[in-house]
Design a protein around this motif. Structure first.
Motif, mmCIF file in Angstrom:
data_model
loop_
_atom_site.group_PDB
_atom_site.id
_atom_site.type_symbol
_atom_site.label_atom_id
_atom_site.label_comp_id
_atom_site.label_asym_id
_atom_site.label_seq_id
_atom_site.Cartn_x
_atom_site.Cartn_y
_atom_site.Cartn_z
ATOM 1 N N GLU A 275 -5.870 -29.592 -11.906
ATOM 2 C CA GLU A 275 -5.365 -28.441 -12.652
ATOM 3 C C GLU A 275 -5.146 -28.110 -14.157
ATOM 4 O OE1 GLU A 275 -2.131 -29.040 -9.361
ATOM 5 O OE2 GLU A 275 -1.378 -29.953 -11.350
ATOM 6 N N LEU A 276 -5.674 -29.121 -15.063
ATOM 7 C CA LEU A 276 -5.219 -28.838 -16.288
ATOM 8 C C LEU A 276 -7.063 -27.941 -16.943
ATOM 9 C CD1 LEU A 276 -3.796 -32.020 -18.150
ATOM 10 C CD2 LEU A 276 -3.284 -28.922 -18.528
ATOM 11 N N ALA A 277 -8.177 -29.733 -15.888
ATOM 12 C CA ALA A 277 -9.879 -28.671 -15.959
ATOM 13 C C ALA A 277 -9.671 -26.858 -15.289
ATOM 14 C CB ALA A 277 -10.503 -29.433 -15.116
ATOM 15 N N ALA A 278 -8.867 -26.446 -14.305
ATOM 16 C CA ALA A 278 -9.290 -25.459 -14.026
ATOM 17 C C ALA A 278 -8.256 -23.905 -14.601
ATOM 18 C CB ALA A 278 -7.910 -25.126 -12.218
ATOM 19 N N VAL A 279 -7.581 -24.608 -14.930
ATOM 20 C CA VAL A 279 -6.826 -23.874 -16.665
ATOM 21 C C VAL A 279 -7.296 -24.204 -17.828
ATOM 22 C CG1 VAL A 279 -4.747 -23.815 -17.684
ATOM 23 C CG2 VAL A 279 -4.149 -24.548 -15.802
ATOM 24 N N GLU A 280 -7.762 -24.951 -18.468
ATOM 25 C CA GLU A 280 -9.244 -24.650 -19.362
ATOM 26 C C GLU A 280 -10.384 -23.966 -18.898
ATOM 27 O OE1 GLU A 280 -11.252 -28.395 -21.648
ATOM 28 O OE2 GLU A 280 -10.125 -28.759 -20.511
ATOM 29 N N ARG A 281 -10.886 -23.582 -18.261
ATOM 30 C CA ARG A 281 -11.727 -23.274 -17.787
ATOM 31 C C ARG A 281 -11.812 -21.149 -18.107
ATOM 32 N NH1 ARG A 281 -12.562 -26.913 -13.893
ATOM 33 N NH2 ARG A 281 -11.572 -26.031 -12.171
ATOM 34 N N GLU A 282 -10.426 -21.313 -17.542
ATOM 35 C CA GLU A 282 -10.019 -20.076 -17.416
ATOM 36 C C GLU A 282 -9.688 -19.982 -18.476
ATOM 37 O OE1 GLU A 282 -9.623 -18.013 -15.184
ATOM 38 O OE2 GLU A 282 -10.155 -19.111 -13.796
ATOM 39 N N MET A 283 -9.147 -20.173 -19.707
ATOM 40 C CA MET A 283 -8.859 -20.308 -21.442
ATOM 41 C C MET A 283 -9.912 -19.862 -22.179
ATOM 42 S SD MET A 283 -5.498 -20.926 -21.667
ATOM 43 C CE MET A 283 -4.271 -21.329 -21.399
ATOM 44 N N ALA A 284 -10.034 -19.038 -23.084
ATOM 45 C CA ALA A 284 -10.516 -17.958 -24.208
ATOM 46 C C ALA A 284 -10.266 -18.174 -24.944
ATOM 47 C CB ALA A 284 -11.277 -17.016 -23.538
ATOM 48 N N PRO A 285 -10.838 -18.824 -26.496
ATOM 49 C CA PRO A 285 -9.871 -18.879 -27.554
ATOM 50 C C PRO A 285 -10.763 -17.851 -28.147
ATOM 51 C CG PRO A 285 -13.092 -20.005 -27.588
ATOM 52 C CD PRO A 285 -12.124 -19.366 -26.188
ATOM 53 N N MET A 286 -9.710 -17.690 -29.557
ATOM 54 C CA MET A 286 -9.205 -16.698 -29.961
ATOM 55 C C MET A 286 -9.637 -16.214 -31.211
ATOM 56 S SD MET A 286 -6.818 -14.261 -28.330
ATOM 57 C CE MET A 286 -6.760 -12.553 -29.816
ATOM 58 N N SER A 287 -9.550 -15.373 -32.687
ATOM 59 C CA SER A 287 -9.180 -16.012 -33.818
ATOM 60 C C SER A 287 -7.792 -14.469 -34.549
ATOM 61 C CB SER A 287 -9.807 -16.278 -35.018
ATOM 62 O OG SER A 287 -10.643 -17.484 -34.007
ATOM 63 N N VAL A 288 -6.893 -15.245 -35.149
ATOM 64 C CA VAL A 288 -6.472 -13.965 -35.724
ATOM 65 C C VAL A 288 -6.311 -14.181 -37.056
ATOM 66 C CG1 VAL A 288 -4.191 -12.362 -34.849
ATOM 67 C CG2 VAL A 288 -5.605 -13.164 -32.931
ATOM 68 N N PRO A 289 -7.016 -13.418 -37.592
ATOM 69 C CA PRO A 289 -6.378 -13.101 -39.557
ATOM 70 C C PRO A 289 -4.859 -13.102 -39.557
ATOM 71 C CG PRO A 289 -7.702 -10.965 -38.770
ATOM 72 C CD PRO A 289 -7.729 -12.221 -37.984
ATOM 73 N N GLY A 290 -4.290 -13.487 -40.765
ATOM 74 C CA GLY A 290 -2.936 -13.149 -40.754
ATOM 75 C C GLY A 290 -2.675 -12.180 -41.495
ATOM 76 N N GLY A 291 -1.859 -11.551 -40.765
ATOM 77 C CA GLY A 291 -1.345 -10.364 -40.641
ATOM 78 C C GLY A 291 -1.729 -9.280 -39.591
ATOM 79 N N GLN A 292 -2.075 -9.708 -38.636
ATOM 80 C CA GLN A 292 -3.225 -8.631 -37.105
ATOM 81 C C GLN A 292 -2.378 -9.077 -36.673
ATOM 82 O OE1 GLN A 292 -6.523 -8.791 -37.042
ATOM 83 N NE2 GLN A 292 -6.522 -9.010 -34.356
ATOM 84 N N LEU A 293 -1.599 -7.200 -36.288
ATOM 85 C CA LEU A 293 -0.665 -7.596 -34.815
ATOM 86 C C LEU A 293 -1.492 -8.168 -33.479
ATOM 87 C CD1 LEU A 293 1.878 -6.510 -34.507
ATOM 88 C CD2 LEU A 293 0.652 -4.274 -33.240
ATOM 89 N N LEU A 294 -1.105 -9.172 -32.977
ATOM 90 C CA LEU A 294 -1.925 -9.368 -31.358
ATOM 91 C C LEU A 294 -1.198 -8.070 -30.585
ATOM 92 C CD1 LEU A 294 -3.283 -11.842 -30.681
ATOM 93 C CD2 LEU A 294 -1.760 -13.117 -30.083
ATOM 94 N N PHE A 295 -0.069 -7.775 -30.620
ATOM 95 C CA PHE A 295 0.276 -7.210 -29.126
ATOM 96 C C PHE A 295 1.362 -6.352 -30.194
ATOM 97 C CE2 PHE A 295 2.620 -11.368 -27.177
ATOM 98 C CZ PHE A 295 3.285 -11.268 -26.926
ATOM 99 N N ALA A 296 1.811 -5.088 -29.774
ATOM 100 C CA ALA A 296 3.110 -4.603 -30.194
ATOM 101 C C ALA A 296 4.169 -4.665 -29.244
ATOM 102 C CB ALA A 296 2.020 -2.983 -30.505
ATOM 103 N N ARG A 297 5.174 -4.003 -29.057
ATOM 104 C CA ARG A 297 6.428 -3.719 -28.360
ATOM 105 C C ARG A 297 6.360 -3.181 -27.754
ATOM 106 N NH1 ARG A 297 12.243 -3.017 -29.106
ATOM 107 N NH2 ARG A 297 13.397 -2.534 -27.358
ATOM 108 N N GLY A 298 6.486 -3.191 -25.813
ATOM 109 C CA GLY A 298 5.824 -1.708 -25.131
ATOM 110 C C GLY A 298 4.500 -1.774 -24.522
ATOM 111 N N GLU A 299 3.273 -2.451 -25.099
ATOM 112 C CA GLU A 299 2.608 -2.694 -24.126
ATOM 113 C C GLU A 299 2.185 -3.592 -22.880
ATOM 114 O OE1 GLU A 299 -0.499 -4.253 -27.337
ATOM 115 O OE2 GLU A 299 -0.279 -2.480 -28.289
ATOM 116 N N PRO A 300 1.807 -3.398 -22.136
ATOM 117 C CA PRO A 300 1.864 -4.443 -20.666
ATOM 118 C C PRO A 300 1.093 -6.066 -20.860
ATOM 119 C CG PRO A 300 -0.409 -2.410 -20.676
ATOM 120 C CD PRO A 300 0.823 -2.271 -22.471
#
Length: 592
Positions: free
Chosen positions: A25-50
């Protein structure tokens, strides 16, 4: 994947949502995960977004922010540390985001989109939904008992290389270790390391101190990027200058994080005016924290409690002569080994609290307040009541004798007092300026003492608007609050039925017999009655409420000094004995 970064499989094994899945099950989860980098200060998501994905934080730090209903600056409500999951609730309920999520520093994440999550649910329904259920149960628990926002990584940033911070950093590391394992990393230890190495160190311990000594600009920048909170260190005796890398500190990413101004003082104690001078080196005012060479261990232990949200704030209400009960309360708290880290108050509570913030011992407090109120008779300079019943000059002289020329920002403990601003209709929170002056304003009972006129505005007793400022102390970010409330029920009663005054001889006779309320009780009651409903709510913000029985003491009965102290001491001892707490940090937790 960044070399050396904690591998995805191990990260998921430690994760609350996915940690109980088997290898397949862990291997299946790992395959679906995508790495991403977020610089300090950047908004990942905002209130009200889906809610279109969930995230697992590999390294760095994220902050959840909410904007108060009244508007204003968004407030940090929680921190997300490495290994934690964000967004599972939204995926399951299909509700929009409930807050803004921003990277407080450079962060590495794993992103699981809704499509990937739905695919995992179809392939492994029991495991994925069961794991998500655990996450939801934890979320419900946290909403009922919100977690404290506790930073885990701190950057010690001196003004320049001439500020000696090594010894202080070692002592702070020792103090932080009382709340969890703490690692100190300097330029030598971090030389040539990649982001994965730092992420692993942060996973291994509870706290990390990143120490810059002003020698390497690149290391200083890395320390700033890695930190959840910034400790800005200066020599208090040095001429204040603009902060050398102020542009970086004024960036959006830096301002999302707590910042602390640490002033290093000599053996002689706090240098007057240093805090005010150095606060001017920044575009936004910072709360100063004083580290005295002669009391370094004590001051750094207090700082460690503040950083880890294990600090204790003491709040005093107004209430006239009943405020002397606070002297007994403080004595009992000290005997119990409870360290006070910040103080705030209103009216007489602000005056008593000032002695605590100045670190007066029990004898000093007793002697100073007896001289000022019992022997000094502060309201004895009566005058023609054009503005008030007394001139206020005697009160000013007594406050000046007691507190001298001390400025609030130069007090050893963080301190504030509440003043009612009749020009704006709001309560002003005073954290700077001449102490005696703002104590005079905070205790200017309307009709009894003249108001304080300052910069075109009219200031009176803080109790008119906020008589128990636990809300102000809570917003300061302390771990726990002890409220000393001596505002007993003073409802005025009479059996008379009239709409105009009878002859003076009858008024005097009725007043002597207690049939008719006098001028002073009417003025005092009128000045405090509007705060009672709000005070009920503010009492609920206290972790411990101390409310001794002092209703038999008149609000201006200064001669009840000893009796009020004894009542406060007895009551506090009873509360502490009824709710014993372990020591450890010197600030035990007590039940309300």
């Amino acid at each position: 994947m960044t070399p050396g970064l904690l591998d995805t499989r191990n990260l998921l094994r430690r994760n609350l949502v996915f940690g109980r899945l088997d290898a397949t099950e862990l291997a299946a989860v790992e395959r679906e995960m995508a790495p991403m980098s977020v610089p300090g200060g950047q908004l990942l998501f905002a209130r009200g977004e889906p809610a279109d994905a969930l995230y697992v934080l590999k390294s760095g730090s994220l902050g959840a922010f909410r904007t108060p209903e009244s508007g204003g600056v968004p407030q940090l409500v929680s921190l997300v540390a490495g290994g934690e999951t964000i967004g599972a609730f939204g995926l399951l309920t299909r509700q929009p985001r409930a807050f803004d999520l921003r990277a407080l520093r450079d962060s590495e994440l794993l992103r699981l989109p809704r499509e990937g999550f739905d695919a995992l649910v179809r392939q492994h329904p029991g495991a994925i939904l069961g794991a998500a259920q655990l996450a939801l149960e934890r979320l419900v628990e946290e909403n009922a008992h919100p977690p404290r926002v506790v930073p885990r990584t701190f950057a010690i940033l001196p003004f320049d290389r001439h500020v000696g911070v090594r010894d202080r950093a070692e002592q702070l590391r020792t103090a932080l270790s009382a709340y969890g394992e703490c690692l100190l990393l300097d330029a030598a230890a971090g030389k040539g390391r990649d982001s994965g190495w730092f992420a692993e160190r942060e996973h291994e311990v509870r706290f990390v101190l990143y120490l810059d000594e002003g020698e390497d600009p690149l290391w200083r920048e890395l320390c700033r990027r890695q930190a959840d909170a910034l400790l800005l260190v200066v020599n208090a005796g040095r001429h204040a200058e603009a902060w050398p890398d102020r542009v970086a500190l004024d960036s959006h990413a830096a301002w999302e994080r707590p910042r602390y101004l640490l002033l290093l003082h000599p053996e002689t104690g706090i240098l007057p005016g240093a805090a005010r001078r150095w606060q001017g080196a920044f575009t936004r005012a910072l709360q100063p924290h004083h580290v005295r060479a002669g009391r370094r261990d004590r001051d750094l232990a207090r700082l460690a409690r503040l950083l880890t949200r294990n600090s204790t704030g003491l709040v005093f209400s107004g209430g006239g002569a009943r405020g002397f009960a606070a002297i007994g309360m403080v004595r009992a708290l000290r005997e119990a080994g409870i360290a006070i880290d910040a103080v705030g108050g209103t009216s007489i509570g602000a005056i008593i609290g000032a002695g605590v913030a100045l670190e007066w011992d029990d004898e000093e407090m007793y002697r100073a307040y007896r001289h000022a109120f019992v022997d000094g008779r502060p309201l004895a300079d009566r005058t023609v009541p054009l503005v008030a019943l007394s001139r206020g000059r005697r009160t000013v002289r007594l406050l000046q004798e007691a507190f001298g020329d001390v400025d609030i920002e130069d007090m050893p403990l963080a301190y504030f007092c509440i003043v009612s601003n009749l020009s704006t209709g709001h309560a002003d929170v005073r954290r700077d300026g001449r102490l005696w002056y703002w104590l005079r304003a905070s205790s200017a009972i309307p009709g009894i003492l003249p108001p304080v006129l300052h910069h075109g505005q009219v200031h009176v007793d803080g109790a008119v608007i906020n008589n128990l400022p636990t809300d102000v102390m809570r917003d300061s970010g302390l771990g726990r609050i002890i409220a000393c409330d001596i505002s007993a029920d003073d409802a005025l009663r009479t059996h008379l039925e009239e709409c105009f005054l009878p002859p003076a001889w009858r008024v005097g006779l009725q007043s002597l017999k207690g049939i008719r309320p006098g001028l002073l009780p009417i003025l005092l009651r009128a000045g405090m009655v509007n705060t009672e409903v709000a005070s009920v709510r503010r009492r609920e913000l206290a972790d411990t409420l101390l409310a001794p029985e002092v209703g038999d003491i008149g609000l201006l009965e200064w001669e009840a000094f000893e009796r009020a102290i004894a009542a406060g001491y007895r009551h506090t001892r009873r509360v502490l004995e009824a709710a014993p707490a372990p020591g450890g940090s010197g600030s035990p937790t007590m039940g309300a």
